[in-house]
Design a protein around this motif. Structure first.
Motif, PDB file in Angstrom:
ATOM      1  N   VAL A   6       0.840  -1.200   0.000  1.00  0.00           N
ATOM      2  CA  VAL A   6       0.000   0.000   0.000  1.00  0.00           C
ATOM      3  C   VAL A   6       0.869   1.242   0.000  1.00  0.00           C
ATOM      4  CG1 VAL A   6      -1.683   1.317   1.347  1.00  0.00           C
ATOM      5  CG2 VAL A   6      -1.960  -1.143   1.108  1.00  0.00           C
ATOM      6  N   ASP A   7       1.911   1.260   0.814  1.00  0.00           N
ATOM      7  CA  ASP A   7       2.816   2.418   0.870  1.00  0.00           C
ATOM      8  C   ASP A   7       3.539   2.621  -0.474  1.00  0.00           C
ATOM      9  OD1 ASP A   7       2.063   2.907   3.463  1.00  0.00           O
ATOM     10  OD2 ASP A   7       3.801   1.853   4.351  1.00  0.00           O
ATOM     11  N   ARG A   8       3.965   1.493  -1.060  1.00  0.00           N
ATOM     12  CA  ARG A   8       4.660   1.576  -2.347  1.00  0.00           C
ATOM     13  C   ARG A   8       3.697   2.104  -3.425  1.00  0.00           C
ATOM     14  NH1 ARG A   8       5.695  -3.136  -5.781  1.00  0.00           N
ATOM     15  NH2 ARG A   8       5.056  -4.240  -3.960  1.00  0.00           N
ATOM     16  N   TYR A   9       2.480   1.668  -3.434  1.00  0.00           N
ATOM     17  CA  TYR A   9       1.494   2.102  -4.414  1.00  0.00           C
ATOM     18  C   TYR A   9       1.212   3.599  -4.265  1.00  0.00           C
ATOM     19  CZ  TYR A   9      -2.934   2.528  -6.897  1.00  0.00           C
ATOM     20  OH  TYR A   9      -3.935   2.933  -7.741  1.00  0.00           O
ATOM     21  N   LYS A  10       1.060   4.066  -3.021  1.00  0.00           N
ATOM     22  CA  LYS A  10       0.817   5.492  -2.773  1.00  0.00           C
ATOM     23  C   LYS A  10       1.997   6.339  -3.250  1.00  0.00           C
ATOM     24  CE  LYS A  10      -2.347   5.176   1.184  1.00  0.00           C
ATOM     25  NZ  LYS A  10      -2.540   5.484   2.591  1.00  0.00           N
ATOM     26  N   LYS A  11       3.217   5.827  -2.986  1.00  0.00           N
ATOM     27  CA  LYS A  11       4.421   6.557  -3.391  1.00  0.00           C
ATOM     28  C   LYS A  11       4.503   6.611  -4.920  1.00  0.00           C
ATOM     29  CE  LYS A  11       9.401   6.622  -2.668  1.00  0.00           C
ATOM     30  NZ  LYS A  11      10.532   5.906  -2.125  1.00  0.00           N
ATOM     31  N   GLU A  12       4.192   5.520  -5.601  1.00  0.00           N
ATOM     32  CA  GLU A  12       4.225   5.488  -7.065  1.00  0.00           C
ATOM     33  C   GLU A  12       3.161   6.411  -7.644  1.00  0.00           C
ATOM     34  OE1 GLU A  12       3.830   1.458  -8.365  1.00  0.00           O
ATOM     35  OE2 GLU A  12       5.824   0.900  -7.666  1.00  0.00           O
ATOM     36  N   LYS A  14       1.922   9.059  -6.227  1.00  0.00           N
ATOM     37  CA  LYS A  14       2.324  10.435  -5.935  1.00  0.00           C
ATOM     38  C   LYS A  14       3.361  10.922  -6.948  1.00  0.00           C
ATOM     39  CE  LYS A  14       4.502  13.084  -2.254  1.00  0.00           C
ATOM     40  NZ  LYS A  14       5.144  12.992  -0.958  1.00  0.00           N
ATOM     41  N   ASN A  15       4.319  10.088  -7.376  1.00  0.00           N
ATOM     42  CA  ASN A  15       5.401  10.484  -8.274  1.00  0.00           C
ATOM     43  C   ASN A  15       5.142  10.070  -9.742  1.00  0.00           C
ATOM     44  OD1 ASN A  15       6.870  11.523  -6.099  1.00  0.00           O
ATOM     45  ND2 ASN A  15       7.756   9.526  -5.648  1.00  0.00           N
ATOM     46  N   ARG A  16       3.919   9.612 -10.006  1.00  0.00           N
ATOM     47  CA  ARG A  16       3.634   9.091 -11.349  1.00  0.00           C
ATOM     48  C   ARG A  16       3.792  10.172 -12.436  1.00  0.00           C
ATOM     49  NH1 ARG A  16      -1.612   5.905 -11.361  1.00  0.00           N
ATOM     50  NH2 ARG A  16      -0.272   4.505 -10.185  1.00  0.00           N
ATOM     51  N   THR A  17       3.313  11.370 -12.225  1.00  0.00           N
ATOM     52  CA  THR A  17       3.396  12.420 -13.254  1.00  0.00           C
ATOM     53  C   THR A  17       4.856  12.822 -13.509  1.00  0.00           C
ATOM     54  OG1 THR A  17       3.034  14.126 -11.581  1.00  0.00           O
ATOM     55  CG2 THR A  17       1.104  13.329 -12.751  1.00  0.00           C
ATOM     56  N   ARG A  18       5.628  12.916 -12.450  1.00  0.00           N
ATOM     57  CA  ARG A  18       7.039  13.274 -12.594  1.00  0.00           C
ATOM     58  C   ARG A  18       7.792  12.175 -13.330  1.00  0.00           C
ATOM     59  NH1 ARG A  18      11.856  12.605  -9.125  1.00  0.00           N
ATOM     60  NH2 ARG A  18      10.516  11.148  -8.065  1.00  0.00           N
ATOM     61  N   ASP A  19       7.536  10.926 -13.006  1.00  0.00           N
ATOM     62  CA  ASP A  19       8.195   9.797 -13.660  1.00  0.00           C
ATOM     63  C   ASP A  19       7.816   9.715 -15.143  1.00  0.00           C
ATOM     64  OD1 ASP A  19       9.450   9.133 -11.307  1.00  0.00           O
ATOM     65  OD2 ASP A  19       8.005   7.541 -10.765  1.00  0.00           O
ATOM     66  N   MET A  20       6.543  10.014 -15.460  1.00  0.00           N
ATOM     67  CA  MET A  20       6.115   9.988 -16.856  1.00  0.00           C
ATOM     68  C   MET A  20       6.798  11.093 -17.665  1.00  0.00           C
ATOM     69  SD  MET A  20       2.090   8.981 -16.458  1.00  0.00           S
ATOM     70  CE  MET A  20       1.720   9.044 -18.176  1.00  0.00           C
ATOM     71  N   LYS A  21       6.986  12.278 -17.069  1.00  0.00           N
ATOM     72  CA  LYS A  21       7.687  13.367 -17.750  1.00  0.00           C
ATOM     73  C   LYS A  21       9.149  12.982 -18.020  1.00  0.00           C
ATOM     74  CE  LYS A  21       4.934  17.240 -16.101  1.00  0.00           C
ATOM     75  NZ  LYS A  21       4.899  18.467 -15.313  1.00  0.00           N
ATOM     76  N   ILE A  22       9.782  12.366 -17.036  1.00  0.00           N
ATOM     77  CA  ILE A  22      11.168  11.929 -17.199  1.00  0.00           C
ATOM     78  C   ILE A  22      11.277  10.883 -18.305  1.00  0.00           C
ATOM     79  CG2 ILE A  22      13.058  10.705 -16.061  1.00  0.00           C
ATOM     80  CD1 ILE A  22      12.297  12.140 -13.464  1.00  0.00           C
TER      81      ILE A  22
END
Length: 135
Positions: A6-12, A14-22
């Protein structure tokens, strides 16, 4: 689900838009580098071939301005034809036959022309002796 998942999913999330831009930037850079490399592999040899072809075509149809033509013609004439008029470049086949009697006559005339010079200067063979004060 376990708490770690659950923590890993929330963290992913949260950072999904930044990771997609990268990921987009990396993808664009990769495509640009590949296109640049392909362009260099194809373009450089093709560009050289076109340049050589155009240069050869331009040399075949080259023109020269009237200002430079005179200089070019003078140099061409000096390189190719001026030796015919100097007289010192005869080959063995081109040397004219001269009788020995004529050679004796010309050498006797040459000797007398040096004695005739009154000012003590020697006259050059084949040139007439003239007095510069008489015109």
């Amino acid at each position: 689900m376990s708490q770690a998942k659950v923590d890993r999913y929330k963290k992913e999330k949260k950072n999904r838009t930044r990771d997609m831009k990268i990921q987009k930037v990396k993808k664009v850079l990769l495509v640009f580098i590949i296109a640049l490399a392909l362009g260099a592999l194809i373009g450089i040899p093709l560009g050289k071939a076109i340049y050589k072809y155009e240069k050869k075509k331009a040399e075949e149809h080259a023109t020269i301005s009237s200002l430079h033509y005179s200089e070019w013609f003078d140099q061409y004439w000096a390189d190719n034809y001026s030796d015919f008029f100097v007289g010192n470049t005869y080959t063995n086949e081109e040397i004219p036959e001269v009788d020995t009697a004529e050679e004796a006559d010309t050498s006797a005339e040459a000797d007398t022309s040096t004695e005739d010079a009154s000012d003590g200067a020697e006259a050059v063979e084949g040139e007439p002796v003239t007095d510069p004060s008489v015109e």
